[in-house]
Motif scaffolding. Sequence first.
Motif, PDB file in Angstrom:
ATOM      1  N   MET A  88       0.729  -0.726  -0.126  1.00 44.58           N
ATOM      2  CA  MET A  88       0.154  -0.020   0.194  1.00 44.58           C
ATOM      3  C   MET A  88       0.513   1.447  -0.089  1.00 44.58           C
ATOM      4  O   MET A  88       0.609   2.570  -0.688  1.00 44.58           O
ATOM      5  CB  MET A  88      -0.857  -0.014   1.475  1.00 44.58           C
ATOM      6  CG  MET A  88      -1.715  -1.278   1.535  1.00 44.58           C
ATOM      7  SD  MET A  88      -2.297  -1.696  -0.261  1.00 44.58           S
ATOM      8  CE  MET A  88      -3.460  -0.658  -0.558  1.00 44.58           C
ATOM      9  N   GLY A  89       2.013   1.217   0.557  1.00 42.67           N
ATOM     10  CA  GLY A  89       3.149   2.011   0.493  1.00 42.67           C
ATOM     11  C   GLY A  89       3.746   2.378  -0.706  1.00 42.67           C
ATOM     12  O   GLY A  89       3.973   3.370  -1.090  1.00 42.67           O
ATOM     13  N   GLY A  90       3.485   1.275  -1.459  1.00 44.85           N
ATOM     14  CA  GLY A  90       3.916   1.644  -3.170  1.00 44.85           C
ATOM     15  C   GLY A  90       2.688   2.571  -3.906  1.00 44.85           C
ATOM     16  O   GLY A  90       3.365   3.094  -4.218  1.00 44.85           O
ATOM     17  N   VAL A  91       2.055   1.882  -3.355  1.00 41.38           N
ATOM     18  CA  VAL A  91       0.811   2.943  -4.181  1.00 41.38           C
ATOM     19  C   VAL A  91       0.960   4.203  -4.277  1.00 41.38           C
ATOM     20  O   VAL A  91       0.463   4.730  -5.565  1.00 41.38           O
ATOM     21  CB  VAL A  91      -0.406   1.837  -4.015  1.00 41.38           C
ATOM     22  CG1 VAL A  91      -1.215   2.416  -4.063  1.00 41.38           C
ATOM     23  CG2 VAL A  91      -0.462   0.360  -3.840  1.00 41.38           C
ATOM     24  N   VAL A  92       0.801   4.764  -2.874  1.00 35.86           N
ATOM     25  CA  VAL A  92       0.916   5.317  -2.616  1.00 35.86           C
ATOM     26  C   VAL A  92       2.074   6.221  -3.370  1.00 35.86           C
ATOM     27  O   VAL A  92       2.509   7.642  -4.167  1.00 35.86           O
ATOM     28  CB  VAL A  92       1.177   6.115  -1.028  1.00 35.86           C
ATOM     29  CG1 VAL A  92       1.487   7.788  -0.337  1.00 35.86           C
ATOM     30  CG2 VAL A  92       0.016   5.508  -0.307  1.00 35.86           C
ATOM     31  N   ALA A  93       3.204   5.725  -3.381  1.00 35.81           N
ATOM     32  CA  ALA A  93       4.405   6.192  -3.484  1.00 35.81           C
ATOM     33  C   ALA A  93       4.541   6.400  -4.716  1.00 35.81           C
ATOM     34  O   ALA A  93       4.482   7.459  -5.606  1.00 35.81           O
ATOM     35  CB  ALA A  93       5.990   5.170  -3.163  1.00 35.81           C
ATOM     36  N   LEU A  94       3.644   5.824  -5.984  1.00 37.69           N
ATOM     37  CA  LEU A  94       3.417   5.243  -7.420  1.00 37.69           C
ATOM     38  C   LEU A  94       2.527   6.294  -7.550  1.00 37.69           C
ATOM     39  O   LEU A  94       2.697   6.947  -8.293  1.00 37.69           O
ATOM     40  CB  LEU A  94       2.743   3.958  -7.848  1.00 37.69           C
ATOM     41  CG  LEU A  94       4.372   2.899  -7.440  1.00 37.69           C
ATOM     42  CD1 LEU A  94       3.680   1.491  -8.375  1.00 37.69           C
ATOM     43  CD2 LEU A  94       5.163   3.665  -8.750  1.00 37.69           C
ATOM     44  N   SER A  95       1.648   7.056  -6.408  1.00 37.36           N
ATOM     45  CA  SER A  95       0.739   7.791  -6.954  1.00 37.36           C
ATOM     46  C   SER A  95       0.965   9.148  -6.566  1.00 37.36           C
ATOM     47  O   SER A  95       0.661   9.915  -7.879  1.00 37.36           O
ATOM     48  CB  SER A  95      -0.663   7.372  -6.256  1.00 37.36           C
ATOM     49  OG  SER A  95      -1.281   6.359  -6.684  1.00 37.36           O
ATOM     50  N   ALA A  96       2.207   8.793  -6.136  1.00 39.29           N
ATOM     51  CA  ALA A  96       2.907  11.063  -5.829  1.00 39.29           C
ATOM     52  C   ALA A  96       3.734  11.009  -6.768  1.00 39.29           C
ATOM     53  O   ALA A  96       4.149  12.030  -7.577  1.00 39.29           O
ATOM     54  CB  ALA A  96       3.557  10.372  -4.479  1.00 39.29           C
ATOM     55  N   LEU A  97       4.187   9.790  -7.451  1.00 36.87           N
ATOM     56  CA  LEU A  97       5.407  10.263  -8.586  1.00 36.87           C
ATOM     57  C   LEU A  97       4.503  10.567  -9.634  1.00 36.87           C
ATOM     58  O   LEU A  97       5.257  11.250 -10.977  1.00 36.87           O
ATOM     59  CB  LEU A  97       6.323   8.709  -8.708  1.00 36.87           C
ATOM     60  CG  LEU A  97       7.436   8.237  -7.362  1.00 36.87           C
ATOM     61  CD1 LEU A  97       7.785   7.525  -8.163  1.00 36.87           C
ATOM     62  CD2 LEU A  97       8.337   9.458  -7.869  1.00 36.87           C
ATOM     63  N   ALA A  98       3.439   9.751  -9.765  1.00 36.50           N
ATOM     64  CA  ALA A  98       2.484  10.177 -11.244  1.00 36.50           C
ATOM     65  C   ALA A  98       2.306  11.971 -11.229  1.00 36.50           C
ATOM     66  O   ALA A  98       1.961  12.399 -12.067  1.00 36.50           O
ATOM     67  CB  ALA A  98       1.198   9.326 -11.496  1.00 36.50           C
ATOM     68  N   ARG A  99       2.394  12.064  -9.808  1.00 36.01           N
ATOM     69  CA  ARG A  99       1.645  13.319  -9.906  1.00 36.01           C
ATOM     70  C   ARG A  99       2.727  14.085  -9.761  1.00 36.01           C
ATOM     71  O   ARG A  99       2.411  15.386 -10.913  1.00 36.01           O
ATOM     72  CB  ARG A  99       0.922  13.451  -7.914  1.00 36.01           C
ATOM     73  CG  ARG A  99       0.758  15.121  -8.054  1.00 36.01           C
ATOM     74  CD  ARG A  99      -0.746  15.767  -8.644  1.00 36.01           C
ATOM     75  NE  ARG A  99      -1.440  16.541  -8.158  1.00 36.01           N
ATOM     76  CZ  ARG A  99      -1.009  17.535  -8.454  1.00 36.01           C
ATOM     77  NH1 ARG A  99       0.131  17.969  -9.377  1.00 36.01           N
ATOM     78  NH2 ARG A  99      -1.788  19.021  -7.860  1.00 36.01           N
ATOM     79  N   LEU A 100       4.395  13.831 -10.046  1.00 33.04           N
ATOM     80  CA  LEU A 100       5.365  15.007 -10.406  1.00 33.04           C
ATOM     81  C   LEU A 100       5.499  14.483 -11.619  1.00 33.04           C
ATOM     82  O   LEU A 100       6.283  15.384 -12.205  1.00 33.04           O
ATOM     83  CB  LEU A 100       5.933  14.820  -9.608  1.00 33.04           C
ATOM     84  CG  LEU A 100       5.893  15.016  -7.796  1.00 33.04           C
ATOM     85  CD1 LEU A 100       7.517  14.051  -7.293  1.00 33.04           C
ATOM     86  CD2 LEU A 100       6.482  16.256  -8.074  1.00 33.04           C
TER      87      LEU A 100
END
Length: 313
Positions: free
Chosen positions: A98-110
């Motif tokens: 789940m932390g990886g999902v959050v990280a991937l979403s944040a990277l996509a936002r960037l």
Amino acid sequence: EVAVVDYGLGAFSAIWRPVAATMTVASGLVVWVPNEGAPALEEDDERGALESGLENAGLVVVAIVCVTCCVLALFWLGCVRCLKAYMLVSCAILLGVMGGVVALSALARLGVETVDAVSFCAVAWNWSACGVLAIFAPTRFGLEPLTPLFLTAIAVVMAWQLAAYPPATTWCVLLALAAYDAFAVLAPCGPLRLLVNLMATRGPLPGLLYEADLPTPDRASRAAATSSVKLGLGDFVFYSVLVSRAAARNLPAAAACFVATLLGLALTLALLAAARRPLPALPASIFLGVSLFFATDRLIRPFLRTWPAHAYL
């Protein structure tokens, strides 16, 4: 009476910072990195949304009751290793997957659309492994300073997931959980009360409690004794869900819920110091926060929109 006041103030000063940090990070993530995978559980009209929210809240409470009773039964039967294994796997999934999902979403936002899968999995694995060791074996590996960090990270990840549900479902779930928390802790047959009593004799389960030390001056010997205040990790999660859902609505509502949560926590700790027994941490903060949210959103926000800076509200 002086000792009661000292304990209440000391407990609040020791616990409000991690609570505030968790709420701030979680609400920032919810606003900045929206969870696009949230299911649409509600109808378009308000009545349908409320009915759907009540149904979902009932399902969530039933699920939590079942899980709590299973944990209580296993703990009472002495299956501590099974419980620790369950908690360990749950924490690893929350931190790694789940932390990886959050990280991937944040990277996509960037704007980072492509990530090396091997490197990302290696980082997620090490992050998850370090978190599990810091939570379940901090003394053995010298990771005590990192334990609060990873407990806060788990709370933030869970809050980010839960705050993505539709508004009516979120509010109904929060109110239902606050009512259940009051019953489960205060009732003689409450599952959380029975679990707390068992943990008092057999020791706490890692991953369930956030513990903060506070100095208590001993006036007789002028020495400093050490006590602690404990707050369930679920309380961190639902405090953060409350503020995150409000932040997704507007800034004044988020600020009102943030302050209401801390006021409710202070009230709970004051009652705890006076009662000298475990008390539910959700009801005061949740009921006060939800009340202030709707008061701010329906009464204060329309008035503030007449200001020149209404675009930020």
